[in-house]
Design a protein around this motif. Structure first.
Motif, mmCIF file in Angstrom:
data_model
loop_
_atom_site.group_PDB
_atom_site.id
_atom_site.type_symbol
_atom_site.label_atom_id
_atom_site.label_comp_id
_atom_site.label_asym_id
_atom_site.label_seq_id
_atom_site.Cartn_x
_atom_site.Cartn_y
_atom_site.Cartn_z
ATOM 1 N N LEU A 71 0.835 -1.199 0.000
ATOM 2 C CA LEU A 71 0.000 0.000 0.000
ATOM 3 C C LEU A 71 0.869 1.248 0.000
ATOM 4 O O LEU A 71 1.996 1.229 0.502
ATOM 5 C CB LEU A 71 -0.900 0.005 1.238
ATOM 6 N N PRO A 72 0.341 2.343 -0.522
ATOM 7 C CA PRO A 72 1.087 3.600 -0.448
ATOM 8 C C PRO A 72 1.283 4.014 1.018
ATOM 9 O O PRO A 72 0.480 3.656 1.888
ATOM 10 C CB PRO A 72 0.182 4.603 -1.168
ATOM 11 N N ALA A 73 2.336 4.767 1.268
ATOM 12 C CA ALA A 73 2.612 5.249 2.620
ATOM 13 C C ALA A 73 1.413 6.004 3.175
ATOM 14 O O ALA A 73 0.694 6.683 2.433
ATOM 15 C CB ALA A 73 3.845 6.159 2.610
ATOM 16 N N LYS A 74 1.173 5.856 4.463
ATOM 17 C CA LYS A 74 0.092 6.523 5.200
ATOM 18 C C LYS A 74 -1.295 5.981 4.859
ATOM 19 O O LYS A 74 -2.305 6.580 5.207
ATOM 20 C CB LYS A 74 0.121 8.043 4.995
ATOM 21 N N SER A 75 -1.379 4.848 4.169
ATOM 22 C CA SER A 75 -2.687 4.266 3.834
ATOM 23 C C SER A 75 -3.454 3.871 5.084
ATOM 24 O O SER A 75 -4.676 4.040 5.153
ATOM 25 C CB SER A 75 -2.513 3.040 2.940
ATOM 26 N N PHE A 76 -2.774 3.318 6.073
ATOM 27 C CA PHE A 76 -3.459 2.893 7.288
ATOM 28 C C PHE A 76 -4.061 4.081 8.019
ATOM 29 O O PHE A 76 -5.161 4.005 8.549
ATOM 30 C CB PHE A 76 -2.524 2.122 8.216
ATOM 31 N N ALA A 77 -3.340 5.190 8.050
ATOM 32 C CA ALA A 77 -3.826 6.383 8.750
ATOM 33 C C ALA A 77 -5.056 6.969 8.056
ATOM 34 O O ALA A 77 -5.889 7.597 8.704
ATOM 35 C CB ALA A 77 -2.722 7.428 8.837
ATOM 36 N N GLU A 78 -5.177 6.740 6.758
ATOM 37 C CA GLU A 78 -6.283 7.318 6.001
ATOM 38 C C GLU A 78 -7.421 6.330 5.764
ATOM 39 O O GLU A 78 -8.397 6.658 5.100
ATOM 40 C CB GLU A 78 -5.754 7.841 4.672
ATOM 41 N N ALA A 79 -7.326 5.135 6.304
ATOM 42 C CA ALA A 79 -8.357 4.117 6.090
ATOM 43 C C ALA A 79 -9.675 4.550 6.719
ATOM 44 O O ALA A 79 -9.694 5.142 7.799
ATOM 45 C CB ALA A 79 -7.910 2.784 6.674
ATOM 46 N N GLN A 80 -10.758 4.230 6.044
ATOM 47 C CA GLN A 80 -12.089 4.496 6.580
ATOM 48 C C GLN A 80 -12.580 3.243 7.290
ATOM 49 O O GLN A 80 -12.407 2.138 6.807
ATOM 50 C CB GLN A 80 -13.046 4.858 5.452
ATOM 51 N N HIS A 81 -13.181 3.423 8.459
ATOM 52 C CA HIS A 81 -13.654 2.309 9.267
ATOM 53 C C HIS A 81 -15.158 2.414 9.436
ATOM 54 O O HIS A 81 -15.661 3.467 9.805
ATOM 55 C CB HIS A 81 -12.982 2.314 10.642
ATOM 56 N N LEU A 82 -15.859 1.324 9.187
ATOM 57 C CA LEU A 82 -17.302 1.262 9.389
ATOM 58 C C LEU A 82 -17.588 0.165 10.403
ATOM 59 O O LEU A 82 -17.031 -0.919 10.319
ATOM 60 C CB LEU A 82 -18.015 0.951 8.075
ATOM 61 N N GLY A 83 -18.423 0.436 11.356
ATOM 62 C CA GLY A 83 -18.729 -0.565 12.374
ATOM 63 C C GLY A 83 -17.650 -0.621 13.434
ATOM 64 O O GLY A 83 -16.809 0.273 13.563
ATOM 65 N N HIS A 84 -17.660 -1.710 14.203
ATOM 66 C CA HIS A 84 -16.694 -1.878 15.291
ATOM 67 C C HIS A 84 -15.306 -2.107 14.705
ATOM 68 O O HIS A 84 -15.034 -3.124 14.088
ATOM 69 C CB HIS A 84 -17.082 -3.066 16.173
#
Length: 96
Positions: A71-84
């Motif tokens: 994944l491109p750098a910082k992908s985890f920080a920009e991930a969208q989370h739905l639900g728990h």
């Protein structure tokens, strides 16, 4: 580098269930489990080579599947989370 690692291990036999546990343990040594068979991992190229070797020694390539997505750098920080979905905490050290 940031990686998303997913796996599907055939668990119809006791040997398959053992492989599943071993794959999970190998992934837990390098990353954060975000779903049952999905890990977010931050690692170097050398660590990726070591993890790949370890996983290849565990799985049955005729029955099991592992996918690794770079994944491109910082992908985890920009991930969208739905639900728990608690934060994965990639910046904190893994403690064993």
């Amino acid at each position: 580098m940031e990686l998303l690692l997913t796996y599907d291990v055939d668990t119809t036999t006791p040997a398959g269930r053992r492989r599943l546990r071993r794959v999970a343990q190998a992934c837990e040594a390098y990353g954060v489990r975000v779903q049952k068979s999905v890990f977010e991992i931050v690692m170097s190229e050398v660590q990726l080579l070591l993890l790949r070797r370890r996983l290849l020694d565990i799985i049955d390539p005729g029955l099991d599947s592992i996918r690794v997505y770079r994944l491109p750098a910082k992908s985890f920080a920009e991930a969208q989370h739905l639900g728990h979905s608690p934060p994965a905490g990639h910046d904190t050290p893994l403690i064993f």
